[in-house]
Design an enzyme around this catalytic site. Structure first.
Site, PDB file in Angstrom:
ATOM      1  N   ARG A   1       0.832  -1.214   0.000  1.00 62.37           N
ATOM      2  CA  ARG A   1       0.000   0.000   0.000  1.00 62.37           C
ATOM      3  C   ARG A   1       0.861   1.256   0.000  1.00 62.37           C
ATOM      4  O   ARG A   1       0.501   2.263  -0.622  1.00 62.37           O
ATOM      5  CB  ARG A   1      -0.958   0.004   1.191  1.00 62.37           C
ATOM      6  CG  ARG A   1      -1.974   1.147   1.133  1.00 62.37           C
ATOM      7  CD  ARG A   1      -3.015   1.047   2.210  1.00 62.37           C
ATOM      8  NE  ARG A   1      -2.427   1.147   3.534  1.00 62.37           N
ATOM      9  CZ  ARG A   1      -3.126   1.021   4.670  1.00 62.37           C
ATOM     10  NH1 ARG A   1      -4.430   0.787   4.620  1.00 62.37           N
ATOM     11  NH2 ARG A   1      -2.527   1.119   5.836  1.00 62.37           N
TER      12      ARG A   1
ATOM     13  N   LEU B   1      -9.948   4.912   2.776  1.00 57.31           N
ATOM     14  CA  LEU B   1      -8.682   4.192   2.790  1.00 57.31           C
ATOM     15  C   LEU B   1      -8.965   2.700   2.701  1.00 57.31           C
ATOM     16  O   LEU B   1      -9.805   2.182   3.446  1.00 57.31           O
ATOM     17  CB  LEU B   1      -7.904   4.502   4.073  1.00 57.31           C
ATOM     18  CG  LEU B   1      -6.541   3.822   4.177  1.00 57.31           C
ATOM     19  CD1 LEU B   1      -5.575   4.371   3.134  1.00 57.31           C
ATOM     20  CD2 LEU B   1      -5.960   3.988   5.567  1.00 57.31           C
TER      21      LEU B   1
ATOM     22  N   ARG C   1      11.670  25.643  -0.494  1.00 57.49           N
ATOM     23  CA  ARG C   1      10.214  25.585  -0.566  1.00 57.49           C
ATOM     24  C   ARG C   1       9.679  26.122  -1.894  1.00 57.49           C
ATOM     25  O   ARG C   1       9.917  27.269  -2.255  1.00 57.49           O
ATOM     26  CB  ARG C   1       9.594  26.365   0.592  1.00 57.49           C
ATOM     27  CG  ARG C   1       8.088  26.161   0.723  1.00 57.49           C
ATOM     28  CD  ARG C   1       7.507  26.967   1.883  1.00 57.49           C
ATOM     29  NE  ARG C   1       6.119  26.619   2.098  1.00 57.49           N
ATOM     30  CZ  ARG C   1       5.084  27.106   1.403  1.00 57.49           C
ATOM     31  NH1 ARG C   1       5.325  27.986   0.420  1.00 57.49           N
ATOM     32  NH2 ARG C   1       3.846  26.743   1.669  1.00 57.49           N
TER      33      ARG C   1
ATOM     34  N   GLU D   1     -16.132   6.350   6.417  1.00 59.93           N
ATOM     35  CA  GLU D   1     -15.262   5.613   7.334  1.00 59.93           C
ATOM     36  C   GLU D   1     -15.090   6.458   8.592  1.00 59.93           C
ATOM     37  O   GLU D   1     -15.851   7.408   8.806  1.00 59.93           O
ATOM     38  CB  GLU D   1     -13.914   5.311   6.679  1.00 59.93           C
ATOM     39  CG  GLU D   1     -13.170   6.540   6.173  1.00 59.93           C
ATOM     40  CD  GLU D   1     -11.893   6.205   5.415  1.00 59.93           C
ATOM     41  OE1 GLU D   1     -11.367   5.096   5.603  1.00 59.93           O
ATOM     42  OE2 GLU D   1     -11.419   7.067   4.645  1.00 59.93           O
TER      43      GLU D   1
ATOM     44  N   LYS E   1      -2.843   7.046   1.398  1.00 61.67           N
ATOM     45  CA  LYS E   1      -2.538   7.235   2.814  1.00 61.67           C
ATOM     46  C   LYS E   1      -1.502   8.351   2.929  1.00 61.67           C
ATOM     47  O   LYS E   1      -0.308   8.126   3.140  1.00 61.67           O
ATOM     48  CB  LYS E   1      -2.037   5.936   3.449  1.00 61.67           C
ATOM     49  CG  LYS E   1      -2.133   5.923   4.973  1.00 61.67           C
ATOM     50  CD  LYS E   1      -1.903   4.520   5.505  1.00 61.67           C
ATOM     51  CE  LYS E   1      -1.920   4.476   7.026  1.00 61.67           C
ATOM     52  NZ  LYS E   1      -3.254   4.760   7.575  1.00 61.67           N
TER      53      LYS E   1
ATOM     54  N   HIS F   1       6.034  25.067  -4.534  1.00 60.10           N
ATOM     55  CA  HIS F   1       4.908  24.148  -4.702  1.00 60.10           C
ATOM     56  C   HIS F   1       5.197  23.052  -5.725  1.00 60.10           C
ATOM     57  O   HIS F   1       4.721  21.927  -5.578  1.00 60.10           O
ATOM     58  CB  HIS F   1       3.649  24.924  -5.116  1.00 60.10           C
ATOM     59  CG  HIS F   1       2.950  25.593  -3.982  1.00 60.10           C
ATOM     60  ND1 HIS F   1       3.483  26.667  -3.303  1.00 60.10           N
ATOM     61  CD2 HIS F   1       1.758  25.329  -3.386  1.00 60.10           C
ATOM     62  CE1 HIS F   1       2.654  27.051  -2.353  1.00 60.10           C
ATOM     63  NE2 HIS F   1       1.597  26.252  -2.374  1.00 60.10           N
TER      64      HIS F   1
END
Length: 287
Positions: free
Chosen positions: A54, A205, A103, A181, A149, A105
């Site tokens: 996963r 999930l 930093r 969920e 996830k 995007h």
């Protein structure tokens, strides 16, 4: 515990007191990463391969290239247990981010992913498993790709905190009245001998324990129906339970202050708990 976490992107084991987290790190600044929590019983992983698989699915979904193969990560995680002399019940937290870079995007170029893992003790919550827990219901305000996830968990965190402030164990999410969920687990409704849960779509999930619950249901000849039940259906449920790597198969005995069934864990939930314990090779819980 977790004395010797590993930083997998450098294939390095180090004491936790020596860890330094880069301030320009994609996971820290953007939530740009994925993670897994893997259960340990008696010093051995439970569903290790399912979690590794996963992790790679989640990484692929966000276009994150992991610096190791599945076999390499699996072997390093096994080494992690050995180095920490892990022989009790616990968990491993495994995280990968897009790396450390100034930093911006857009994805950084020529930057390797960071991968971290560490061990923690996690005793089984025998009282809750035996007696059941309460839950609240809340609107599901998360994004549309919950099958990934990812590290973007603020709505989950807020819902879990609200559940705690209401004296409950979990928050049950719903969209347009249909249950999806929970904040950190999958949820199931039992009615007339059938187990109902949300389909394995992008909106939830695909839990590793959820897959096992489906298998246990088949082994026990219990209908496992992937359809969306409503918040209103909860009051008429015979049983309600949730599943996750840390909660296992946990009975829910009340929701928003209303009893589920007779307010006690039900027969089917108990059967699934016992199947889980047998599969994980753990001793039957007692209070």
């Amino acid at each position: 515990m977790s004395v010797y976490p590993i930083i997998l992107s450098q294939t390095m084991f180090t004491h936790r007191d020596n860890l330094h987290y880069p301030f320009e790190e994609r996971g820290l600044q953007f939530g740009d990463g994925v993670y897994e929590v893997i259960r340990i019983y008696n010093g051995s992983y439970y569903l290790l391969q399912e979690h590794v698989d996963r992790l790679f699915r989640s990484a692929e979904a966000i276009k994150l290239v992991l610096p190791f193969s599945k076999n390499e990560i699996t072997n390093l995680l096994l080494d992690l247990l050995e180095r920490n002399n892990m022989s009790e019940d616990g968990k491993v937290y495994l995280q990968s981010t897009r790396g450390s870079a100034p930093r911006d995007h857009t994805f950084p170029k020529n930057v390797e992913a960071n991968v971290y893992a560490y061990v923690q003790d996690l005793p089984r919550n025998k009282k809750n498993l035996e007696n059941g827990v309460s839950a609240i219901t809340r609107h599901d305000s998360r994004w549309d790709y919950c099958y990934i996830k990812s590290l973007n968990l603020l709505p989950n965190v807020l819902a879990k905190q609200e559940a705690k402030e209401n004296g409950s164990f979990e928050a049950i999410f719903h969209k347009d009245g249909l249950v999806t969920e929970c904040s950190s687990s999958n949820v199931y409704l039992v009615k007339d001998g059938e187990i109902h849960t949300h389909p394995a779509s992008n909106g939830i999930l695909h839990g590793c324990v959820r897959m096992r619950v489906e298998q246990f249901s088949a082994d026990l000849s219990l209908p496992f129906v992937e359809n969306s039940f409503s918040v209103d259906d909860i009051a008429d449920a015979d049983e309600l339970f949730l599943s996750s790597s840390t909660a296992e198969v946990m009975p829910i005995v009340s929701v928003d202050g209303t009893k589920i069934g007779n307010g006690q864990p039900g027969k089917i939930t108990r059967q699934l708990q016992e199947a889980y314990e047998k599969d994980a090779n753990i001793i039957r819980h007692t209070v």
